[in-house]
Design a protein around this motif. Structure first.
Motif, mmCIF file in Angstrom:
data_model
loop_
_atom_site.group_PDB
_atom_site.id
_atom_site.type_symbol
_atom_site.label_atom_id
_atom_site.label_comp_id
_atom_site.label_asym_id
_atom_site.label_seq_id
_atom_site.Cartn_x
_atom_site.Cartn_y
_atom_site.Cartn_z
ATOM 1 N N LYS A 116 -3.744 -1.998 -9.627
ATOM 2 C CA LYS A 116 -2.633 -2.001 -8.680
ATOM 3 C C LYS A 116 -1.663 -0.883 -9.042
ATOM 4 C CE LYS A 116 -0.855 -5.929 -11.318
ATOM 5 N NZ LYS A 116 -0.412 -7.339 -11.221
ATOM 6 N N LEU A 117 -0.814 -0.518 -8.092
ATOM 7 C CA LEU A 117 0.077 0.627 -8.283
ATOM 8 C C LEU A 117 1.009 0.456 -9.473
ATOM 9 C CD1 LEU A 117 1.183 1.837 -4.735
ATOM 10 C CD2 LEU A 117 -0.163 3.083 -6.436
ATOM 11 N N SER A 118 1.425 -0.761 -9.745
ATOM 12 C CA SER A 118 2.333 -1.003 -10.866
ATOM 13 C C SER A 118 1.687 -0.705 -12.212
ATOM 14 C CB SER A 118 2.833 -2.454 -10.837
ATOM 15 O OG SER A 118 1.749 -3.361 -10.961
ATOM 16 N N GLU A 119 0.355 -0.578 -12.240
ATOM 17 C CA GLU A 119 -0.357 -0.282 -13.489
ATOM 18 C C GLU A 119 -0.619 1.206 -13.675
ATOM 19 O OE1 GLU A 119 -3.928 -2.552 -13.331
ATOM 20 O OE2 GLU A 119 -2.916 -4.500 -13.484
ATOM 21 N N VAL A 120 -0.322 2.016 -12.659
ATOM 22 C CA VAL A 120 -0.521 3.460 -12.765
ATOM 23 C C VAL A 120 0.528 4.036 -13.704
ATOM 24 C CG1 VAL A 120 -0.587 5.658 -11.534
ATOM 25 C CG2 VAL A 120 -1.510 3.600 -10.458
ATOM 26 N N VAL A 121 0.077 4.804 -14.691
ATOM 27 C CA VAL A 121 0.972 5.319 -15.727
ATOM 28 C C VAL A 121 1.643 6.611 -15.266
ATOM 29 C CG1 VAL A 121 1.096 6.194 -18.084
ATOM 30 C CG2 VAL A 121 -0.394 4.270 -17.551
ATOM 31 N N GLY A 122 2.963 6.694 -15.440
ATOM 32 C CA GLY A 122 3.690 7.920 -15.126
ATOM 33 C C GLY A 122 3.817 8.178 -13.637
ATOM 34 N N ASN A 123 4.424 9.299 -13.283
ATOM 35 C CA ASN A 123 4.576 9.718 -11.878
ATOM 36 C C ASN A 123 5.222 8.645 -11.012
ATOM 37 O OD1 ASN A 123 3.436 12.515 -11.408
ATOM 38 N ND2 ASN A 123 1.741 11.584 -12.529
ATOM 39 N N ASP A 124 6.295 8.054 -11.537
ATOM 40 C CA ASP A 124 6.968 6.972 -10.818
ATOM 41 C C ASP A 124 7.477 7.442 -9.450
ATOM 42 O OD1 ASP A 124 6.473 5.401 -13.004
ATOM 43 O OD2 ASP A 124 8.467 5.599 -13.867
ATOM 44 N N LYS A 125 7.982 8.660 -9.385
ATOM 45 C CA LYS A 125 8.497 9.184 -8.113
ATOM 46 C C LYS A 125 7.374 9.296 -7.082
ATOM 47 C CE LYS A 125 11.142 13.091 -6.181
ATOM 48 N NZ LYS A 125 10.147 13.561 -5.203
ATOM 49 N N ALA A 126 6.234 9.846 -7.500
ATOM 50 C CA ALA A 126 5.092 9.984 -6.597
ATOM 51 C C ALA A 126 4.570 8.620 -6.148
ATOM 52 C CB ALA A 126 3.979 10.774 -7.275
ATOM 53 N N ILE A 127 4.535 7.666 -7.062
ATOM 54 C CA ILE A 127 4.071 6.322 -6.725
ATOM 55 C C ILE A 127 5.010 5.681 -5.705
ATOM 56 C CG2 ILE A 127 3.658 4.001 -7.620
ATOM 57 C CD1 ILE A 127 1.532 6.100 -8.354
ATOM 58 N N GLY A 128 6.307 5.891 -5.889
ATOM 59 C CA GLY A 128 7.267 5.366 -4.931
ATOM 60 C C GLY A 128 7.089 5.980 -3.550
ATOM 61 N N GLU A 129 6.842 7.285 -3.489
ATOM 62 C CA GLU A 129 6.615 7.960 -2.213
ATOM 63 C C GLU A 129 5.330 7.457 -1.552
ATOM 64 O OE1 GLU A 129 6.652 12.166 -2.699
ATOM 65 O OE2 GLU A 129 8.633 12.195 -3.637
ATOM 66 N N LEU A 130 4.305 7.236 -2.363
ATOM 67 C CA LEU A 130 3.028 6.751 -1.829
ATOM 68 C C LEU A 130 3.186 5.356 -1.238
ATOM 69 C CD1 LEU A 130 -0.031 7.227 -1.500
ATOM 70 C CD2 LEU A 130 -0.334 6.325 -3.824
ATOM 71 N N ARG A 131 3.899 4.500 -1.949
ATOM 72 C CA ARG A 131 4.126 3.138 -1.447
ATOM 73 C C ARG A 131 4.944 3.161 -0.152
ATOM 74 N NH1 ARG A 131 3.659 -1.509 -4.197
ATOM 75 N NH2 ARG A 131 3.773 -0.465 -6.237
ATOM 76 N N ALA A 132 5.967 4.043 -0.114
ATOM 77 C CA ALA A 132 6.802 4.149 1.087
ATOM 78 C C ALA A 132 5.984 4.635 2.282
ATOM 79 C CB ALA A 132 7.972 5.101 0.815
ATOM 80 N N TRP A 133 5.072 5.569 2.031
ATOM 81 C CA TRP A 133 4.191 6.073 3.093
ATOM 82 C C TRP A 133 3.326 4.947 3.643
ATOM 83 C CZ3 TRP A 133 -1.285 6.451 2.516
ATOM 84 C CH2 TRP A 133 -1.949 7.062 3.583
ATOM 85 N N ALA A 134 2.751 4.153 2.738
ATOM 86 C CA ALA A 134 1.887 3.048 3.163
ATOM 87 C C ALA A 134 2.678 1.996 3.931
ATOM 88 C CB ALA A 134 1.215 2.421 1.946
ATOM 89 N N ASP A 135 3.890 1.707 3.480
ATOM 90 C CA ASP A 135 4.728 0.715 4.159
ATOM 91 C C ASP A 135 5.091 1.186 5.569
ATOM 92 O OD1 ASP A 135 4.665 -0.970 1.989
ATOM 93 O OD2 ASP A 135 6.590 -0.297 1.160
ATOM 94 N N ALA A 136 5.342 2.503 5.709
ATOM 95 C CA ALA A 136 5.683 3.054 7.025
ATOM 96 C C ALA A 136 4.519 2.901 7.991
ATOM 97 C CB ALA A 136 6.077 4.523 6.897
ATOM 98 N N ILE A 137 3.302 3.122 7.493
ATOM 99 C CA ILE A 137 2.110 2.946 8.337
ATOM 100 C C ILE A 137 1.953 1.478 8.724
ATOM 101 C CG2 ILE A 137 -0.414 3.020 8.355
ATOM 102 C CD1 ILE A 137 -0.260 5.511 6.637
ATOM 103 N N GLY A 138 2.149 0.604 7.728
ATOM 104 C CA GLY A 138 1.997 -0.832 7.977
ATOM 105 C C GLY A 138 3.010 -1.377 8.963
ATOM 106 N N SER A 139 4.180 -0.731 9.034
ATOM 107 C CA SER A 139 5.208 -1.203 9.956
ATOM 108 C C SER A 139 5.098 -0.549 11.330
ATOM 109 C CB SER A 139 6.598 -0.908 9.373
ATOM 110 O OG SER A 139 6.803 0.505 9.274
ATOM 111 N N ALA A 140 4.041 0.246 11.530
ATOM 112 C CA ALA A 140 3.789 0.935 12.801
ATOM 113 C C ALA A 140 4.946 1.840 13.201
ATOM 114 C CB ALA A 140 3.492 -0.083 13.896
ATOM 115 N N GLU A 141 5.522 2.496 12.211
ATOM 116 C CA GLU A 141 6.612 3.440 12.471
ATOM 117 C C GLU A 141 6.089 4.585 13.336
ATOM 118 O OE1 GLU A 141 9.224 5.785 9.468
ATOM 119 O OE2 GLU A 141 9.255 3.701 8.783
#
Length: 233
Positions: free
Chosen positions: A13-38
């Motif tokens: 899961k994403l919380s287990e990915v080491v480092g690159n916290d900023k990139a992980i946050g951007e990736l999660r935000a991108w996925a959430d935007a798709i899921g919300s049909a933005e």
């Protein structure tokens, strides 16, 4: 044959990915935007950065977190215009029987230039413009990808991992595998990896296999500094 530790310890899961916290946050935000049909959400993302920094692992971890199915087209597959249109194009527009979202992952997307991949860049750009499913392109070098492709994607940058982060992962693996190792060995492996966690884990596994059940100390290390690919930036 022993299981590869890079796969055995791949983040689930994403919380287990080491480092690159900023990139992980951007990736999660991108996925959430798709899921919300933005309406303005881009359906495709480019994850770019040096080898071994967690791009592909993050893509699979995201799919696990979101409950998405995965279709991957990697560099060992033929990726010319016809293949991309027939396989990726169809997958990007059709729904699964379970109505689950399908994540399409194209690894080494910055290498779609060879004879076998002719027309691949143009085809994937067209697919991305029309896709109803999320697409992630994995690349080491963003500047080898066309501007048209970049414009249609959310671009997310991953960076080399710090030696301390790599050391922490190696230490956890040693505990899980029951390996007796001198701490300085792990610090040298982490430093020699030049930010590439995958290489560091491979080096540790090779060292463990050669040592067997014996204590691993600094004198056992024969690996030198790894060569690193750099851009003019």
């Amino acid at each position: 044959m022993s299981e590869e530790w890079t796969e055995k310890y791949r983040p689930a899961k994403l919380s287990e990915v080491v480092g690159n916290d900023k990139a992980i946050g951007e990736l999660r935000a991108w996925a959430d935007a798709i899921g919300s049909a933005e309406v303005k959400a881009k359906k495709a993302a480019i994850l770019h950065g040096p080898p071994g920094c967690g791009k592909t692992s993050a893509a699979y971890a995201l799919a696990s977190d979101m409950g998405w199915e995965v279709i991957e087209l990697n560099a060992s597959d033929q990726r010319n215009e016809g293949v991309i249109k027939s396989i990726v194009g169809h997958a990007s527009r059709s729904n699964t029987f379970s109505r689950r979202t399908r994540l399409i992952i194209l690894d080494e997307a910055d290498n779609l230039h060879g004879k076998e991949d002719r027309g691949g860049t143009r085809a994937i750009t067209e697919v991305i413009k029309r896709t109803s499913q999320p697409v992630i392109l994995i690349a080491n070098d963003l500047y080898r990808m066309s501007k048209a492709l970049q414009r249609n994607c959310r671009v997310i940058r991953f960076q080399r991992l710090r030696p301390e982060r790599i050391y922490q992962v190696l230490r956890k693996i040693c505990i899980r595998e029951g390996i007796d190792v001198e701490e300085q060995v792990l610090r040298i492996l982490a430093r020699n990896a030049n930010g590439d966690l995958r290489s560091a884990i491979n080096d540790l596994q090779a060292l463990s296999l050669s040592a067997g059940d014996e204590w691993i100390e600094e004198a056992d290390i024969v690996t030198g500094e790894r060569d690193a690919n750099e851009t003019i930036f």
